[in-house]
Design a protein around this motif. Structure first.
Motif, PDB file in Angstrom:
ATOM      1  N   MET A 177       3.718  -4.640   7.626  1.00 56.22           N
ATOM      2  CA  MET A 177       3.580  -4.680   6.180  1.00 56.22           C
ATOM      3  C   MET A 177       4.173  -3.391   5.627  1.00 56.22           C
ATOM      4  O   MET A 177       3.872  -2.303   6.127  1.00 56.22           O
ATOM      5  CB  MET A 177       2.116  -4.789   5.764  1.00 56.22           C
ATOM      6  CG  MET A 177       1.415  -6.015   6.291  1.00 56.22           C
ATOM      7  SD  MET A 177      -0.308  -6.097   5.770  1.00 56.22           S
ATOM      8  CE  MET A 177      -0.891  -7.402   6.878  1.00 56.22           C
ATOM      9  N   ALA A 178       5.024  -3.512   4.635  1.00 55.81           N
ATOM     10  CA  ALA A 178       5.653  -2.341   4.035  1.00 55.81           C
ATOM     11  C   ALA A 178       5.632  -2.482   2.516  1.00 55.81           C
ATOM     12  O   ALA A 178       5.928  -3.548   1.978  1.00 55.81           O
ATOM     13  CB  ALA A 178       7.086  -2.191   4.530  1.00 55.81           C
ATOM     14  N   LEU A 179       5.261  -1.391   1.854  1.00 53.19           N
ATOM     15  CA  LEU A 179       5.155  -1.391   0.397  1.00 53.19           C
ATOM     16  C   LEU A 179       6.075  -0.317  -0.188  1.00 53.19           C
ATOM     17  O   LEU A 179       6.106   0.816   0.296  1.00 53.19           O
ATOM     18  CB  LEU A 179       3.712  -1.108  -0.024  1.00 53.19           C
ATOM     19  CG  LEU A 179       3.441  -1.000  -1.523  1.00 53.19           C
ATOM     20  CD1 LEU A 179       3.661  -2.341  -2.207  1.00 53.19           C
ATOM     21  CD2 LEU A 179       2.015  -0.510  -1.780  1.00 53.19           C
ATOM     22  N   TYR A 180       6.828  -0.707  -1.224  1.00 52.07           N
ATOM     23  CA  TYR A 180       7.720   0.211  -1.923  1.00 52.07           C
ATOM     24  C   TYR A 180       7.394   0.175  -3.411  1.00 52.07           C
ATOM     25  O   TYR A 180       7.056  -0.896  -3.943  1.00 52.07           O
ATOM     26  CB  TYR A 180       9.179  -0.192  -1.693  1.00 52.07           C
ATOM     27  CG  TYR A 180       9.611  -0.050  -0.250  1.00 52.07           C
ATOM     28  CD1 TYR A 180      10.309   1.074   0.190  1.00 52.07           C
ATOM     29  CD2 TYR A 180       9.293  -1.034   0.689  1.00 52.07           C
ATOM     30  CE1 TYR A 180      10.685   1.220   1.516  1.00 52.07           C
ATOM     31  CE2 TYR A 180       9.656  -0.892   2.025  1.00 52.07           C
ATOM     32  CZ  TYR A 180      10.351   0.233   2.427  1.00 52.07           C
ATOM     33  OH  TYR A 180      10.703   0.372   3.746  1.00 52.07           O
ATOM     34  N   ASN A 181       7.487   1.333  -4.078  1.00 51.94           N
ATOM     35  CA  ASN A 181       7.192   1.351  -5.502  1.00 51.94           C
ATOM     36  C   ASN A 181       8.353   0.760  -6.296  1.00 51.94           C
ATOM     37  O   ASN A 181       9.348   0.318  -5.726  1.00 51.94           O
ATOM     38  CB  ASN A 181       6.818   2.765  -5.982  1.00 51.94           C
ATOM     39  CG  ASN A 181       7.978   3.752  -5.888  1.00 51.94           C
ATOM     40  OD1 ASN A 181       9.144   3.369  -5.834  1.00 51.94           O
ATOM     41  ND2 ASN A 181       7.657   5.033  -5.864  1.00 51.94           N
ATOM     42  N   LYS A 182       8.248   0.787  -7.617  1.00 51.65           N
ATOM     43  CA  LYS A 182       9.241   0.079  -8.443  1.00 51.65           C
ATOM     44  C   LYS A 182      10.619   0.734  -8.438  1.00 51.65           C
ATOM     45  O   LYS A 182      11.591   0.133  -8.913  1.00 51.65           O
ATOM     46  CB  LYS A 182       8.743  -0.087  -9.872  1.00 51.65           C
ATOM     47  CG  LYS A 182       8.477   1.212 -10.620  1.00 51.65           C
ATOM     48  CD  LYS A 182       8.189   0.931 -12.096  1.00 51.65           C
ATOM     49  CE  LYS A 182       7.033  -0.009 -12.264  1.00 51.65           C
ATOM     50  NZ  LYS A 182       6.774  -0.334 -13.698  1.00 51.65           N
ATOM     51  N   THR A 183      10.727   1.948  -7.885  1.00 52.53           N
ATOM     52  CA  THR A 183      12.044   2.570  -7.751  1.00 52.53           C
ATOM     53  C   THR A 183      12.595   2.431  -6.332  1.00 52.53           C
ATOM     54  O   THR A 183      13.681   2.931  -6.035  1.00 52.53           O
ATOM     55  CB  THR A 183      11.989   4.067  -8.118  1.00 52.53           C
ATOM     56  OG1 THR A 183      11.152   4.756  -7.193  1.00 52.53           O
ATOM     57  CG2 THR A 183      11.471   4.266  -9.533  1.00 52.53           C
ATOM     58  N   GLY A 184      11.837   1.772  -5.453  1.00 52.32           N
ATOM     59  CA  GLY A 184      12.305   1.557  -4.092  1.00 52.32           C
ATOM     60  C   GLY A 184      11.908   2.636  -3.109  1.00 52.32           C
ATOM     61  O   GLY A 184      12.395   2.640  -1.975  1.00 52.32           O
ATOM     62  N   GLU A 185      11.003   3.531  -3.505  1.00 54.37           N
ATOM     63  CA  GLU A 185      10.514   4.561  -2.594  1.00 54.37           C
ATOM     64  C   GLU A 185       9.366   4.002  -1.758  1.00 54.37           C
ATOM     65  O   GLU A 185       8.486   3.303  -2.284  1.00 54.37           O
ATOM     66  CB  GLU A 185      10.030   5.785  -3.371  1.00 54.37           C
ATOM     67  CG  GLU A 185      11.125   6.523  -4.111  1.00 54.37           C
ATOM     68  CD  GLU A 185      10.575   7.707  -4.884  1.00 54.37           C
ATOM     69  OE1 GLU A 185      10.866   8.851  -4.497  1.00 54.37           O
ATOM     70  OE2 GLU A 185       9.840   7.478  -5.874  1.00 54.37           O
ATOM     71  N   LYS A 186       9.359   4.340  -0.472  1.00 53.36           N
ATOM     72  CA  LYS A 186       8.326   3.801   0.425  1.00 53.36           C
ATOM     73  C   LYS A 186       6.969   4.412   0.125  1.00 53.36           C
ATOM     74  O   LYS A 186       6.821   5.623   0.031  1.00 53.36           O
ATOM     75  CB  LYS A 186       8.713   4.048   1.883  1.00 53.36           C
ATOM     76  CG  LYS A 186       7.725   3.451   2.884  1.00 53.36           C
ATOM     77  CD  LYS A 186       8.292   3.399   4.288  1.00 53.36           C
ATOM     78  CE  LYS A 186       8.489   4.772   4.865  1.00 53.36           C
ATOM     79  NZ  LYS A 186       8.972   4.716   6.263  1.00 53.36           N
ATOM     80  N   VAL A 187       5.972   3.548  -0.015  1.00 52.55           N
ATOM     81  CA  VAL A 187       4.587   3.975  -0.204  1.00 52.55           C
ATOM     82  C   VAL A 187       3.878   3.983   1.147  1.00 52.55           C
ATOM     83  O   VAL A 187       3.193   4.921   1.505  1.00 52.55           O
ATOM     84  CB  VAL A 187       3.852   3.049  -1.194  1.00 52.55           C
ATOM     85  CG1 VAL A 187       2.383   3.450  -1.337  1.00 52.55           C
ATOM     86  CG2 VAL A 187       4.544   3.075  -2.554  1.00 52.55           C
ATOM     87  N   PHE A 188       4.057   2.905   1.905  1.00 52.21           N
ATOM     88  CA  PHE A 188       3.561   2.870   3.282  1.00 52.21           C
ATOM     89  C   PHE A 188       4.313   1.805   4.058  1.00 52.21           C
ATOM     90  O   PHE A 188       4.906   0.887   3.495  1.00 52.21           O
ATOM     91  CB  PHE A 188       2.045   2.620   3.354  1.00 52.21           C
ATOM     92  CG  PHE A 188       1.590   1.248   2.916  1.00 52.21           C
ATOM     93  CD1 PHE A 188       1.904   0.101   3.653  1.00 52.21           C
ATOM     94  CD2 PHE A 188       0.805   1.079   1.787  1.00 52.21           C
ATOM     95  CE1 PHE A 188       1.477  -1.162   3.270  1.00 52.21           C
ATOM     96  CE2 PHE A 188       0.365  -0.183   1.406  1.00 52.21           C
ATOM     97  CZ  PHE A 188       0.706  -1.294   2.143  1.00 52.21           C
ATOM     98  N   ALA A 189       4.274   1.924   5.357  1.00 49.35           N
ATOM     99  CA  ALA A 189       4.792   0.899   6.269  1.00 49.35           C
ATOM    100  C   ALA A 189       4.008   1.052   7.562  1.00 49.35           C
ATOM    101  O   ALA A 189       3.913   2.147   8.109  1.00 49.35           O
ATOM    102  CB  ALA A 189       6.278   1.075   6.512  1.00 49.35           C
ATOM    103  N   PHE A 190       3.400  -0.034   8.015  1.00 51.03           N
ATOM    104  CA  PHE A 190       2.615   0.042   9.242  1.00 51.03           C
ATOM    105  C   PHE A 190       2.669  -1.277   9.984  1.00 51.03           C
ATOM    106  O   PHE A 190       2.983  -2.328   9.415  1.00 51.03           O
ATOM    107  CB  PHE A 190       1.159   0.420   8.951  1.00 51.03           C
ATOM    108  CG  PHE A 190       0.386  -0.622   8.181  1.00 51.03           C
ATOM    109  CD1 PHE A 190      -0.293  -1.635   8.837  1.00 51.03           C
ATOM    110  CD2 PHE A 190       0.337  -0.597   6.798  1.00 51.03           C
ATOM    111  CE1 PHE A 190      -1.001  -2.599   8.139  1.00 51.03           C
ATOM    112  CE2 PHE A 190      -0.371  -1.550   6.088  1.00 51.03           C
ATOM    113  CZ  PHE A 190      -1.046  -2.556   6.763  1.00 51.03           C
TER     114      PHE A 190
END
Length: 244
Positions: A177-190
């Motif tokens: 699961m990987a989450l990116y904010n609205k500008t495409g910066e990674k918030v988390f990936a695990f």
């Protein structure tokens, strides 16, 4: 009475602000990888690729029920442990711009056979070298969501007990699961994974790569993975909202 009314209104405003500030996320890809990995079985078994490809193309190797089960658990159960809301899948899948989106590293017809997509989700590569996709898809949904999420599951054969030709094999199911904010910066990936309870055996030192042997092991591995996944997700993404 006047003070009580003011206090009530203040609490109401605070609660409404808190609710309105909850972040919204769009899940933009959801799939299972049909190419079962076998790296753990050791070097010199590259010829197993032919068997794995045959397995991928065999209609009896039907991962749809597994993917459907994981999807339903994710949206109906695991999502409740997330510190943000998932926007409706219809808003994603029926979005004309999303369906027209051409990701970098898009799949050829042959490569597309490797992946089983849930419903109308698109395959969008994310991870090492995937910044172009992460930024583009995040901006596509920037007016609707505070970020985008990528979800997939993979399967891999691993050594069980025994040595050489008498060894057993197990299946490992892994979800990323990987989450990116609205500008495409990674918030988390695990990634989280579990091994199957069901096993198979080596015949002359080689695993049996057939739907009848492999599919039950995939089902078993995913069952183990889904066991307490919600609790693990909650711990991992606890501080996510502050990063969005």
């Amino acid at each position: 009475m006047k003070k009580i009314k003011i206090l009530y209104l203040a609490l109401l405003v605070i609660s409404q602000l808190g609710f309105s500030q909850k972040k919204k996320i769009a899940v933009v890809t959801f799939y299972a990888n049909k190419m079962v990995a076998f790296d753990d079985l050791g070097v010199g078994l590259d010829f197993l690729l032919r068997d794995v490809l045959n397995l991928r193309d065999n209609p009896n190797f039907n991962l749809n029920p597994i993917l459907n089960q994981y999807h339903d658990n994710f949206f109906n159960n695991y999502s409740k442990e997330l510190p943000f809301e998932l926007i409706s899948e219809n808003e994603v899948l029926n979005n004309a711009a999303y369906q027209a989106f051409q990701p970098k590293f898009d799949l050829s017809k042959y490569e597309a056979k490797n992946y089983l997509m849930f419903d109308k989700y698109k395959y969008i590569y994310e991870g090492l070298g995937g910044q172009a996709n992460e930024v583009a898809i995040a901006k596509l949904f920037a007016d609707k969501a505070d970020g985008v999420m990528f979800v997939n599951i993979d399967f891999a054969l691993e050594k069980g007990f025994g040595v050489g030709s008498t060894a057993t094999v197990k299946m490992r199911a892994t979800t990323r699961m990987a989450l990116y904010n609205k500008t495409g910066e990674k918030v988390f990936a695990f990634s989280e994974s579990e091994r199957s309870k069901k096993t198979s055996v080596m015949v002359s030192g080689l695993p049996i790569i057939t739907p009848e042997k492999i599919l039950p092991m995939c089902e078993s591995a995913l069952t183990e993975l889904m066991g307490d996944l919600g609790k693990r997700i909650a711990k991992i993404v606890k501080k996510t909202e502050m990063k969005l």
